[in-house]
Design a protein around this motif. Structure first.
Motif, PDB file in Angstrom:
ATOM      1  N   ARG A 144       0.835  -1.200   0.000  1.00  0.00           N
ATOM      2  CA  ARG A 144       0.000   0.000   0.000  1.00  0.00           C
ATOM      3  C   ARG A 144       0.868   1.247   0.000  1.00  0.00           C
ATOM      4  O   ARG A 144       1.940   1.277   0.592  1.00  0.00           O
ATOM      5  N   ILE A 145       0.382   2.276  -0.683  1.00  0.00           N
ATOM      6  CA  ILE A 145       1.050   3.574  -0.692  1.00  0.00           C
ATOM      7  C   ILE A 145       0.310   4.466   0.296  1.00  0.00           C
ATOM      8  O   ILE A 145      -0.902   4.670   0.171  1.00  0.00           O
ATOM      9  N   LYS A 146       1.044   4.970   1.284  1.00  0.00           N
ATOM     10  CA  LYS A 146       0.463   5.882   2.262  1.00  0.00           C
ATOM     11  C   LYS A 146       0.632   7.301   1.738  1.00  0.00           C
ATOM     12  O   LYS A 146       1.735   7.713   1.377  1.00  0.00           O
ATOM     13  N   GLU A 183      -8.226   3.838   1.432  1.00  0.00           N
ATOM     14  CA  GLU A 183      -8.421   3.206   2.736  1.00  0.00           C
ATOM     15  C   GLU A 183      -7.939   4.226   3.751  1.00  0.00           C
ATOM     16  O   GLU A 183      -6.836   4.748   3.621  1.00  0.00           O
ATOM     17  N   ASP A 184      -8.760   4.513   4.756  1.00  0.00           N
ATOM     18  CA  ASP A 184      -8.358   5.465   5.791  1.00  0.00           C
ATOM     19  C   ASP A 184      -7.375   4.823   6.746  1.00  0.00           C
ATOM     20  O   ASP A 184      -7.458   3.633   7.036  1.00  0.00           O
ATOM     21  N   ALA A 185      -6.460   5.635   7.272  1.00  0.00           N
ATOM     22  CA  ALA A 185      -5.536   5.165   8.302  1.00  0.00           C
ATOM     23  C   ALA A 185      -6.319   4.933   9.582  1.00  0.00           C
ATOM     24  O   ALA A 185      -7.261   5.663   9.882  1.00  0.00           O
ATOM     25  N   GLU A 186      -5.945   3.926  10.292  1.00  0.00           N
ATOM     26  CA  GLU A 186      -6.632   3.606  11.557  1.00  0.00           C
ATOM     27  C   GLU A 186      -6.169   4.538  12.649  1.00  0.00           C
ATOM     28  O   GLU A 186      -5.069   4.913  12.749  1.00  0.00           O
ATOM     29  N   LYS A 220      -6.437  13.258   7.308  1.00  0.00           N
ATOM     30  CA  LYS A 220      -5.756  12.046   7.761  1.00  0.00           C
ATOM     31  C   LYS A 220      -5.074  11.370   6.590  1.00  0.00           C
ATOM     32  O   LYS A 220      -5.318  11.703   5.438  1.00  0.00           O
ATOM     33  N   HIS A 221      -4.216  10.438   6.941  1.00  0.00           N
ATOM     34  CA  HIS A 221      -3.529   9.666   5.913  1.00  0.00           C
ATOM     35  C   HIS A 221      -4.531   8.748   5.214  1.00  0.00           C
ATOM     36  O   HIS A 221      -5.490   8.280   5.827  1.00  0.00           O
ATOM     37  N   HIS A 222      -4.297   8.523   3.943  1.00  0.00           N
ATOM     38  CA  HIS A 222      -5.063   7.550   3.180  1.00  0.00           C
ATOM     39  C   HIS A 222      -4.085   6.589   2.530  1.00  0.00           C
ATOM     40  O   HIS A 222      -2.925   6.935   2.307  1.00  0.00           O
ATOM     41  N   TYR A 223      -4.571   5.408   2.208  1.00  0.00           N
ATOM     42  CA  TYR A 223      -3.752   4.393   1.554  1.00  0.00           C
ATOM     43  C   TYR A 223      -4.360   4.035   0.210  1.00  0.00           C
ATOM     44  O   TYR A 223      -5.586   4.012   0.056  1.00  0.00           O
ATOM     45  N   LEU A 224      -3.480   3.744  -0.740  1.00  0.00           N
ATOM     46  CA  LEU A 224      -3.881   3.235  -2.049  1.00  0.00           C
ATOM     47  C   LEU A 224      -3.184   1.898  -2.272  1.00  0.00           C
ATOM     48  O   LEU A 224      -2.026   1.740  -1.875  1.00  0.00           O
ATOM     49  N   PRO A 225      -3.850   0.965  -2.941  1.00  0.00           N
ATOM     50  CA  PRO A 225      -3.163  -0.286  -3.280  1.00  0.00           C
ATOM     51  C   PRO A 225      -2.005   0.001  -4.240  1.00  0.00           C
ATOM     52  O   PRO A 225      -2.185   0.692  -5.248  1.00  0.00           O
ATOM     53  N   ALA A 226      -0.824  -0.513  -3.926  1.00  0.00           N
ATOM     54  CA  ALA A 226       0.345  -0.287  -4.776  1.00  0.00           C
ATOM     55  C   ALA A 226       0.154  -0.917  -6.154  1.00  0.00           C
ATOM     56  O   ALA A 226       0.799  -0.513  -7.119  1.00  0.00           O
ATOM     57  N   GLY A 227      -0.750  -1.869  -6.269  1.00  0.00           N
ATOM     58  CA  GLY A 227      -1.024  -2.500  -7.554  1.00  0.00           C
ATOM     59  C   GLY A 227      -1.634  -1.556  -8.578  1.00  0.00           C
ATOM     60  O   GLY A 227      -1.700  -1.876  -9.765  1.00  0.00           O
TER      61      GLY A 227
END
Length: 83
Positions: free
Chosen positions: A31-33, A80-83, A49-56
């Motif tokens: 995942r890319i943060k 995807e939101d950071a927890e 907030k931080h978000h994540y993207l699939p590195a794919g």
């Protein structure tokens, strides 16, 4: 699929349509943060907030830019939101 070790902090992330998606904070596994600075804040200015993207989703890396295979809007929909 790209070697994700080439993705570095502060690289720009853009969609396949050339629209800015975010800025790389770092890569965590597959995942890319993204940095908080590009995160939409709530109306009171809080809540970024931080978000994540699939590195794919990475289609290619051009200089200091990560280009995704998805459009910017599709990528944002996959955040995807950071927890």
């Amino acid at each position: 699929m790209h070697d994700h070790s080439n993705i570095k902090e502060h690289m720009k992330v853009i969609g396949a349509d050339g629209v800015h998606v975010g800025t790389v904070d770092h890569v965590e596994g597959e995942r890319i943060k993204l940095t908080k600075n590009d995160s939409p804040a709530t109306e009171d200015g809080k809540g970024a907030k931080h978000h994540y993207l699939p590195a794919g989703l990475v289609a290619e890396i051009e200089g200091d830019t990560v280009r995704l295979s998805a459009t910017a809007q599709n990528a944002v929909d996959m955040f995807e939101d950071a927890e």
